[in-house]
Design an enzyme around this catalytic site. Structure first.
Site, PDB file in Angstrom:
ATOM      1  N   ASP A  88       0.860  -1.190   0.000  1.00 50.03           N
ATOM      2  CA  ASP A  88       0.000   0.000   0.000  1.00 50.03           C
ATOM      3  C   ASP A  88       0.893   1.235   0.000  1.00 50.03           C
ATOM      4  OD1 ASP A  88      -3.281   0.095   0.954  1.00 50.03           O
ATOM      5  OD2 ASP A  88      -2.181   2.004   0.865  1.00 50.03           O
ATOM      6  N   TYR A  90     -14.062   5.669 -13.600  1.00 54.85           N
ATOM      7  CA  TYR A  90     -14.011   4.476 -12.745  1.00 54.85           C
ATOM      8  C   TYR A  90     -14.644   3.277 -13.457  1.00 54.85           C
ATOM      9  CZ  TYR A  90     -14.776   1.424  -8.696  1.00 54.85           C
ATOM     10  OH  TYR A  90     -14.789   0.353  -7.819  1.00 54.85           O
ATOM     11  N   THR A 146     -16.886   1.442   2.893  1.00 56.92           N
ATOM     12  CA  THR A 146     -15.501   1.830   3.191  1.00 56.92           C
ATOM     13  C   THR A 146     -15.382   3.354   3.047  1.00 56.92           C
ATOM     14  OG1 THR A 146     -14.896   1.600   0.885  1.00 56.92           O
ATOM     15  CG2 THR A 146     -14.611  -0.349   2.248  1.00 56.92           C
TER      16      THR A 146
HETATM   17  N1  LIG Z   1     -16.257  -0.046  -1.474  1.00 57.58           N
HETATM   18  C1  LIG Z   1     -17.065  -0.496  -2.400  1.00 57.58           C
HETATM   19  O1  LIG Z   1     -18.283  -0.418  -2.260  1.00 57.58           O
HETATM   20  C2  LIG Z   1     -16.500  -1.141  -3.650  1.00 57.58           C
HETATM   21  C3  LIG Z   1     -17.406  -1.684  -4.579  1.00 57.58           C
HETATM   22  C4  LIG Z   1     -16.908  -2.310  -5.721  1.00 57.58           C
HETATM   23  C5  LIG Z   1     -15.531  -2.403  -5.911  1.00 57.58           C
HETATM   24  N2  LIG Z   1     -14.675  -1.874  -4.988  1.00 57.58           N
HETATM   25  C6  LIG Z   1     -13.239  -2.027  -5.222  1.00 57.58           C
HETATM   26  O2  LIG Z   1     -12.653  -2.663  -4.090  1.00 57.58           O
HETATM   27  C7  LIG Z   1     -11.269  -2.284  -3.995  1.00 57.58           C
HETATM   28  C8  LIG Z   1     -10.957  -1.803  -2.591  1.00 57.58           C
HETATM   29  O3  LIG Z   1     -11.723  -0.648  -2.328  1.00 57.58           O
HETATM   30  P1  LIG Z   1     -12.043  -0.111  -0.862  1.00 57.58           P
HETATM   31  O4  LIG Z   1     -13.458   0.330  -0.879  1.00 57.58           O
HETATM   32  O5  LIG Z   1     -11.580  -1.087   0.162  1.00 57.58           O
HETATM   33  O6  LIG Z   1     -11.163   1.229  -0.867  1.00 57.58           O
HETATM   34  P2  LIG Z   1     -10.113   1.846   0.158  1.00 57.58           P
HETATM   35  O7  LIG Z   1      -9.945   3.253  -0.275  1.00 57.58           O
HETATM   36  O8  LIG Z   1     -10.495   1.526   1.564  1.00 57.58           O
HETATM   37  O9  LIG Z   1      -8.785   1.006  -0.190  1.00 57.58           O
HETATM   38  C9  LIG Z   1      -7.974   1.291  -1.288  1.00 57.58           C
HETATM   39  C10 LIG Z   1      -6.539   1.139  -0.837  1.00 57.58           C
HETATM   40  O10 LIG Z   1      -5.698   1.406  -1.967  1.00 57.58           O
HETATM   41  C11 LIG Z   1      -4.586   2.171  -1.509  1.00 57.58           C
HETATM   42  N3  LIG Z   1      -3.999   2.983  -2.576  1.00 57.58           N
HETATM   43  C12 LIG Z   1      -4.537   4.089  -3.142  1.00 57.58           C
HETATM   44  N4  LIG Z   1      -3.670   4.606  -4.042  1.00 57.58           N
HETATM   45  C13 LIG Z   1      -2.574   3.809  -4.044  1.00 57.58           C
HETATM   46  C14 LIG Z   1      -1.332   3.843  -4.758  1.00 57.58           C
HETATM   47  N5  LIG Z   1      -1.063   4.811  -5.644  1.00 57.58           N
HETATM   48  N6  LIG Z   1      -0.429   2.861  -4.520  1.00 57.58           N
HETATM   49  C15 LIG Z   1      -0.679   1.899  -3.596  1.00 57.58           C
HETATM   50  N7  LIG Z   1      -1.839   1.824  -2.883  1.00 57.58           N
HETATM   51  C16 LIG Z   1      -2.776   2.769  -3.115  1.00 57.58           C
HETATM   52  C17 LIG Z   1      -5.177   3.066  -0.415  1.00 57.58           C
HETATM   53  O11 LIG Z   1      -4.168   3.591   0.447  1.00 57.58           O
HETATM   54  C18 LIG Z   1      -6.148   2.118   0.274  1.00 57.58           C
HETATM   55  O12 LIG Z   1      -5.546   1.432   1.362  1.00 57.58           O
HETATM   56  C19 LIG Z   1     -11.040  -1.232  -5.085  1.00 57.58           C
HETATM   57  O13 LIG Z   1     -10.477  -1.844  -6.226  1.00 57.58           O
HETATM   58  C20 LIG Z   1     -12.457  -0.744  -5.386  1.00 57.58           C
HETATM   59  O14 LIG Z   1     -12.557  -0.226  -6.689  1.00 57.58           O
HETATM   60  C21 LIG Z   1     -15.129  -1.239  -3.869  1.00 57.58           C
END
Ligand SMILES: NC(=O)c1ccc[n+]([C@@H]2O[C@H](COP(=O)([O-])OP(=O)(O)OC[C@H]3O[C@@H](n4cnc5c(N)ncnc54)[C@H](O)[C@@H]3O)[C@@H](O)[C@H]2O)c1
Length: 265
Positions: free
Chosen positions: A42, A160, A195
């Protein structure tokens, strides 16, 4: 079936990107509970270190790799460090993601670059780097986190949804490229999980849709889910772990919808 050291598959080692928070953190902890050694990657060192410590408490080897996946060399360096420090790699979960709401007619290059750079380019390069190692060892699992958004018309979330459509294309191509090497490539499409990223984005959606009753707006979005509720990071993590450790060895190029019926194909 357990994938801990007594398993015929042998000791398992997983790299999870974006594991400092949200879904990635739940996936890393889920692997640790199953006896899988984990590399937590991360950009956020505080959250990453917290996840690492929580995994280590469960009795597995856990390392934190700080990486900016938007850099050209970040994905390669991350994979190389994980292999070196864990002594091998069996599982890669490409979970790090970014998204922000933007009106279709007001799209910016900044949003497109950051969204495609992280969600798609970094994921592709990580798949290739881990894929080379897994192809040489003739085994491995890659799981890419996509989204129901990849198949929806979302004029305030276009970068996105396009990035996640790209993830689906990447998963299919990777599955075919690596099938002959005994490497499985699948994806998981999570439903709405509350989240930090999701909350910020939905508040923006409300604004872009001209709504100031945010709680009512969120309730309406929840009501659109056929199962009538949002999901949790732990529930989605279960699906990721099933694909990596328990799925029959004939599942590849699959998209596992964990979206309560939101995504119906
Ligand atoms: N939350 C939802 O409802 C949802 C729904 C569908 C898909 N998703 C997908 O699930 C995955 C996780 O999402 P989440 O909701 O847990 O988000 P989140 O923001 O809690 O987690 C994303 C993580 O990615 C890290 N990150 C961001 N930029 C970065 C970089 N440049 N280099 C390294 N790390 C980096 C962040 O620090 C964070 O820890 C994502 O791919 C998101 O698109 C989420």
């Amino acid at each position: 079936m357990s994938a801990s050291s007594g398993d015929p598959k042998g000791p398992q080692r997983a790299l999870v990107t974006g594991a400092a928070s949200g879904l990635g953190q739940a996936i890393a902890l889920g692997f640790a509970r199953r006896g899988v050694a984990v590399a937590i990657a991360d950009i956020d060192s505080r959250g990453g270190e917290e996840t690492r410590a929580a995994c280590a408490t469960l009795g597995v080897r856990a390392i934190f790799l700080q990486v900016d996946l938007l850099t050209a060399d970040g994905p390669d360096e991350m994979v190389r460090s994980a292999i070196e420090e864990l002594g091998g790699l069996n599982i890669l979960v490409n979970n790090a993601g970014y998204g922000t709401g933007e009106a279709f007619l007001e799209m910016t290059a900044k949003t497109w670059d950051r969204t495609l750079g992280l969600n798609l380019r970094a994921m592709a390069l990580s798949c290739a780097a881990a894929g080379r190692h897994m192809a040489a060892q003739k085994s491995g699992h890659i799981i890419n986190i996509t989204s129901p958004a990849s198949r929806m018309a979302l004029p305030t979330y276009t970068a996105y949804s396009a990035s996640k459509a790209g993830v689906d294309a990447l998963t299919r191509a990777g599955a075919i490229a690596l099938a002959k090497h005994g490497v499985f490539v699948n994806s998981v499409a999570p439903g709405m999980m509350d989240t930090a990223m999701q909350r910020t984005t939905e508040v923006l959606f409300a604004k872009l849709d001209g709504r100031n009753d945010v709680e009512q707006y969120l309730a309406e979005r929840t009501a659109r889910v056929p199962l009538g509720r949002r999901t949790s990071c732990d529930e989605v993590a279960e699906g990721v772990i099933w694909l990596a450790l328990d799925a029959p060895p004939y599942v590849t190029a699959e998209r596992l919808n964990l979206s309560g019926g939101l995504d119906k194909d």
